[in-house]
Every structure is written in C-alpha cells, then in structure tokens.
Design a protein around this motif. Structure first.
Motif, PDB file in Angstrom:
ATOM      1  N   GLN A   1      22.170  15.380  -3.187  1.00 34.38           N
ATOM      2  CA  GLN A   1      20.844  15.799  -2.770  1.00 34.38           C
ATOM      3  C   GLN A   1      20.582  17.157  -3.402  1.00 34.38           C
ATOM      4  OE1 GLN A   1      21.526  15.597   1.514  1.00 34.38           O
ATOM      5  NE2 GLN A   1      21.563  17.839   1.641  1.00 34.38           N
ATOM      6  N   HIS A   2      19.348  17.413  -3.729  1.00 35.84           N
ATOM      7  CA  HIS A   2      19.040  18.696  -4.361  1.00 35.84           C
ATOM      8  C   HIS A   2      17.615  19.107  -4.032  1.00 35.84           C
ATOM      9  CE1 HIS A   2      16.420  17.125  -7.584  1.00 35.84           C
ATOM     10  NE2 HIS A   2      17.251  16.105  -7.659  1.00 35.84           N
TER      11      HIS A   2
ATOM     12  N   GLN B   1      17.044  12.889  -2.184  1.00 40.57           N
ATOM     13  CA  GLN B   1      18.328  12.270  -1.884  1.00 40.57           C
ATOM     14  C   GLN B   1      18.522  11.149  -2.908  1.00 40.57           C
ATOM     15  OE1 GLN B   1      17.393  11.633   2.445  1.00 40.57           O
ATOM     16  NE2 GLN B   1      19.501  12.301   2.696  1.00 40.57           N
ATOM     17  N   VAL B   2      19.683  11.124  -3.532  1.00 38.83           N
ATOM     18  CA  VAL B   2      19.900  10.216  -4.654  1.00 38.83           C
ATOM     19  C   VAL B   2      21.244   9.507  -4.504  1.00 38.83           C
ATOM     20  CG1 VAL B   2      20.101  10.034  -7.171  1.00 38.83           C
ATOM     21  CG2 VAL B   2      18.556  11.733  -6.166  1.00 38.83           C
ATOM     22  N   ILE B   3      21.247   8.209  -4.743  1.00 41.32           N
ATOM     23  CA  ILE B   3      22.479   7.428  -4.789  1.00 41.32           C
ATOM     24  C   ILE B   3      22.591   6.814  -6.173  1.00 41.32           C
ATOM     25  CG2 ILE B   3      23.731   5.416  -3.915  1.00 41.32           C
ATOM     26  CD1 ILE B   3      22.300   5.856  -1.231  1.00 41.32           C
TER      27      ILE B   3
ATOM     28  N   LEU C   1      19.037   5.118  -6.950  1.00 40.64           N
ATOM     29  CA  LEU C   1      18.141   4.913  -5.820  1.00 40.64           C
ATOM     30  C   LEU C   1      17.703   6.294  -5.354  1.00 40.64           C
ATOM     31  CD1 LEU C   1      16.787   2.894  -3.964  1.00 40.64           C
ATOM     32  CD2 LEU C   1      18.840   2.931  -2.523  1.00 40.64           C
ATOM     33  N   HIS C   2      16.403   6.556  -5.423  1.00 36.34           N
ATOM     34  CA  HIS C   2      15.880   7.915  -5.300  1.00 36.34           C
ATOM     35  C   HIS C   2      14.862   7.983  -4.163  1.00 36.34           C
ATOM     36  CE1 HIS C   2      14.988  11.769  -7.637  1.00 36.34           C
ATOM     37  NE2 HIS C   2      14.127  11.798  -6.628  1.00 36.34           N
TER      38      HIS C   2
ATOM     39  N   VAL D   1      12.340   4.803  -4.879  1.00 37.37           N
ATOM     40  CA  VAL D   1      12.340   4.091  -6.157  1.00 37.37           C
ATOM     41  C   VAL D   1      13.767   3.746  -6.565  1.00 37.37           C
ATOM     42  CG1 VAL D   1      11.763   4.259  -8.620  1.00 37.37           C
ATOM     43  CG2 VAL D   1      10.221   5.231  -6.908  1.00 37.37           C
ATOM     44  N   LEU D   2      13.940   2.527  -7.086  1.00 42.98           N
ATOM     45  CA  LEU D   2      15.205   2.089  -7.671  1.00 42.98           C
ATOM     46  C   LEU D   2      15.016   1.985  -9.173  1.00 42.98           C
ATOM     47  CD1 LEU D   2      18.132   1.020  -7.363  1.00 42.98           C
ATOM     48  CD2 LEU D   2      17.142  -1.276  -7.080  1.00 42.98           C
TER      49      LEU D   2
END
Length: 295
Positions: free
Chosen positions: A26-27, A94-96, A44-45, A69-70
């Motif tokens: 996460q940033h 948050q990002v995966i 995945l955002h 969004v993916l």
C-alpha cells in the motif's frame, strides 16, 4: 507530472518473497510507484483516497475512492491524483500482485481454480468493477489480506478473486486492438541485472561489481537500473535483504543478529535502521507481531 500513454512504459520489478504466493503493498502520494509502467504480474488495484485520471493501455478515464481494477501482465497503467503540489496522502492505494503462473499451476491440484480463467482473460484489457456492494466487500477483503499472513492471507485472496469472478457489474477498459509498447531488449537487460543481484545480494555486493558484470560504467548502470526498475540500486538491495530477513524472522528461530549477517549486513545497527525504514518496526517488534509467535 501527467502520463503520456504513447511513451514507452517503465518496467517495474515486483519482489516476490519466496514464502508468499502473493505480494501486497500500500502506498500514498507522493510515491515513486506512481508512473506509467508495467510488470509481469497481475495487479489488483484498489484506490482508497483522492480522485484523478486513470490510464490503462489506451484507456483514459476518471477515478475516485473505490476504483477497483484488475490489470493483466505487461498491460501499462497508472493513476494520477488531482492534488496540490505539496499535498501528501498517507494511503492512496492498496495493491495485490500475483504471478501469472500461480492460478495456472494450482489448477493441476485444484480444478476448481479454473473458474477464475474468464476473469484473468478479461484482465488482459484491464477490468474495472463497478457495483457498490462488490467494492465494499472487496475493501474489507483487501484489509484482511493486509493484516493476515501465511495460509490465512491466501484464503482471503482467493475469496477476493471469487467475489470478482462472480461480479456481473464490470467493464473492460483498454481497446481490443491495443498493443502495449514494451521493449523485450529492455526487459532482458533488467532481468540479467536482477538475476545477478538475486544470486549475490546476501553478501557485500558493490555497485561497481554489478556494473562490470553488465559491461557498463557505474553511472550508466545506476541511471538505467533506476529507470528500468523504479528503484535505486542501493534501495533495491536493501529491499531484497529486508524481505529475506522478514522470511527468516517468520519461519526460523535464528537469532536476529544471525539473520542480520545471513542477509548481507555486517552491522546490526544498520540492519535495524533499514528494517525500521521499510517495515515500520524493528526486527524484534516484527517477530512479536507474527501470529505463530503471539503469546
């Protein structure tokens, strides 16, 4: 600085710890991660704060909190917030990240995973989820992923994918004929440099050694590595070492001093300082937070 979708996207190196199937970050804003870029992993955002412009492939649109969004591997993307020049936002995204092989390989053991195939295919053009209930549930699951580790984190991730795979309120973003501008020679160069670093970062690894291996001057190598990976050479080394230290703290009983030397530091004070910078806590505090070590 505005994004120019016609410009060659930067390649982003995603460091995947050996003990984890997915990579969570996460940033806020500002961040060096906010740039026109692509990588070899799915992303995945979820946007938690600010509004602005979203760029995915040849798509340009607006985003606001809740934008989910993916994005498939090597599809360029970026989010630019409408903020004052000196404005700071602690957590915007948050990002995966997860590798393309993760679900493909899992299908051999768990055929149920094939249910995610249509979702991943649609992500090749960027896939935005728009239903408020889906976004609310996804936000809860993102927070669960952020707070969990080990198998529990993976369970939350798969639950999140199941939620998105069953969502009928979504739309593709980039056009079907869009061809991402990625430079294979550029990627080959970065992979060669990264492979050498990954083989040797657990010992003292000076910049001039890697530059010599890549047949470049130190200045040339530093500039190209920063542009290609998004990280300064020293920062990249520290990131690798601290991620490896985190694994050892979680999955071994080795003393912290021993872990310090195992991952390439020769000074415990420097190790503690770098760990605090990257993880927000000291190594001993980090070890105490792990579920399997909780009293």
């Amino acid at each position: 600085m505005p994004t120019d979708p016609q410009r060659q996207p930067d390649y982003e190196w995603v460091e995947q710890p050996a003990c984890e199937s997915i990579h969570y970050i996460q940033h806020g804003v500002p961040s060096s991660l906010i740039r026109w870029h692509h990588h070899r992993e799915f992303e995945l955002h979820l946007v938690r704060a600010t509004s602005g412009r979203i760029f995915v492939g040849d798509y340009i649109g607006n985003f606001r909190p809740g934008n989910l969004v993916l994005v498939a591997p090597d599809l360029p993307h970026n989010w630019i917030s409408n903020l004052a020049e000196d404005e700071i936002v602690p957590v915007r995204d948050q990002v995966i990240h997860f590798p393309s092989t993760l679900l493909h390989d899992a299908q051999r053991v768990f055929p149920e995973i094939r249910a995610f195939t249509p979702l991943l295919e649609q992500a090749k053009r960027g896939l935005e989820f728009t239903h408020p209930d889906t976004i609310a549930q996804a936000t809860t699951l993102f927070d669960a992923v952020a707070q969990a580790c080990g198998p529990q984190r993976l369970i939350h991730f798969l639950t999140l994918l199941q939620l998105l795979a069953s969502c009928e309120h979504c739309r593709t973003l980039s056009s079907a004929w869009h061809q991402p501008q990625t430079d294979s020679k550029h990627l080959d160069w970065l992979n060669s440099a990264a492979d050498y670093i990954l083989q040797h970062y657990q010992r003292e690894l000076p910049l001039d050694e890697v530059a010599l291996f890549m047949d470049m001057s130190q200045t040339q190598f530093s500039k190209r590595f920063k542009r290609a990976s998004g990280h300064k050479f020293v920062d990249f080394i520290n990131m690798l070492r601290i991620n490896r230290a985190s694994e050892l703290l979680a999955y071994s009983d080795n003393p912290i001093t021993a872990i310090c030397f195992d991952v390439g530091y020769n000074n415990i004070a420097n190790f503690n300082r770098r760990f605090l910078e990257l993880k927000g806590m000291t190594p001993s505090e980090y070890r105490k937070t792990l579920p399997q070590r909780a009293s």
